[in-house]
Design a protein around this motif. Structure first.
Motif, short mmCIF file in Angstrom:
data_model
loop_
_atom_site.label_atom_id
_atom_site.label_comp_id
_atom_site.label_asym_id
_atom_site.label_seq_id
_atom_site.Cartn_x
_atom_site.Cartn_y
_atom_site.Cartn_z
N VAL A 229 -47.06 97.41 68.96
CA VAL A 229 -48.00 97.66 70.06
C VAL A 229 -48.80 96.40 70.37
CG1 VAL A 229 -50.03 98.98 70.76
CG2 VAL A 229 -48.09 100.15 69.70
N CYS A 230 -49.22 95.68 69.35
CA CYS A 230 -49.96 94.43 69.57
C CYS A 230 -49.11 93.44 70.36
CB CYS A 230 -50.44 93.83 68.25
SG CYS A 230 -51.83 94.73 67.53
N ARG A 231 -47.84 93.33 70.01
CA ARG A 231 -46.93 92.46 70.78
C ARG A 231 -46.83 92.94 72.22
NH1 ARG A 231 -43.79 92.67 66.23
NH2 ARG A 231 -42.49 94.30 67.12
N ASP A 232 -46.69 94.26 72.40
CA ASP A 232 -46.55 94.83 73.74
C ASP A 232 -47.76 94.54 74.63
OD1 ASP A 232 -44.12 95.88 73.01
OD2 ASP A 232 -44.83 97.95 72.86
N VAL A 233 -48.95 94.57 74.06
CA VAL A 233 -50.15 94.37 74.87
C VAL A 233 -50.60 92.91 74.86
CG1 VAL A 233 -50.91 96.75 74.64
CG2 VAL A 233 -51.80 95.03 73.06
N GLY A 234 -49.83 92.05 74.19
CA GLY A 234 -50.11 90.62 74.22
C GLY A 234 -51.23 90.16 73.31
N LEU A 235 -51.48 90.91 72.23
CA LEU A 235 -52.51 90.49 71.28
C LEU A 235 -51.91 89.54 70.24
CD1 LEU A 235 -54.36 93.87 70.67
CD2 LEU A 235 -55.11 91.95 72.07
N LYS A 236 -52.72 88.62 69.79
CA LYS A 236 -52.32 87.61 68.81
C LYS A 236 -51.83 88.29 67.52
CE LYS A 236 -54.46 83.91 66.15
NZ LYS A 236 -55.72 83.23 65.89
N HIS A 237 -50.80 87.72 66.91
CA HIS A 237 -50.26 88.22 65.65
C HIS A 237 -51.26 87.93 64.52
CE1 HIS A 237 -47.31 89.55 62.79
NE2 HIS A 237 -47.42 88.41 62.13
#
Length: 142
Positions: free
Chosen positions: A96-104
């Motif tokens: 979900v973090c990848r999907d919404v463009g949040l930093k890893h």
């Protein structure tokens, strides 16, 4: 064939690895130095008893298992942890973090998954949908 008994240091390392933390971050979470973690994991020193309370409080690890366990699978103080469900929640958070463009940020992903696990949530599409909506709202705040 008998299983090899694990040391306290090996069990501490298993807790740290399960939490997805480097030695420095694990030390910070426990309120000690990185060198202490290195010494404990390496077996050149034993952790103080106060660390057992921190492990229980911050990582939900059974102190008795840390001291006397025979394997390197962390035991929850409340009973056996469902590591498959927990790992699934971590994977959901990361996706979900990848999907919404949040930093890893693996440490934060594990912490969020831990909160979801503690709340009794299971990995799956329904939770990912809710998590996605929540993280989208949070990422839009400045």
């Amino acid at each position: 064939m008998l299983a090899t008994k694990r040391s306290v240091g090996e069990r501490l390392k298993a807790v740290r690895k399960r939490a997805g933390l480097a030695q420095g971050a694990f030390a910070q979470a426990l309120g000690c130095s990185r060198q202490s973690i290195v010494n404990w994991e390496g077996g050149s020193a034993a952790p103080p008893i106060a660390i057992l309370a921190e492990l229980r409080r911050k990582f939900d690890v059974d102190p008795e298992w840390v001291v006397m366990g025979e394997d390197d699978t962390p035991r929850s103080r409340y009973g056996p942890a469902d590591w498959d469900a927990f790992d699934g929640l971590v994977a959901d958070v990361e996706a979900v973090c990848r999907d919404v463009g949040l930093k890893h940020q693996p440490e934060r992903h594990v912490a969020l998954a831990r909160d979801l696990y503690d709340a009794g949530l299971d990995p799956g599409a329904t939770n990912r949908k809710h998590l996605r909506a929540t993280l989208l709202k949070m990422s839009m705040r400045k």
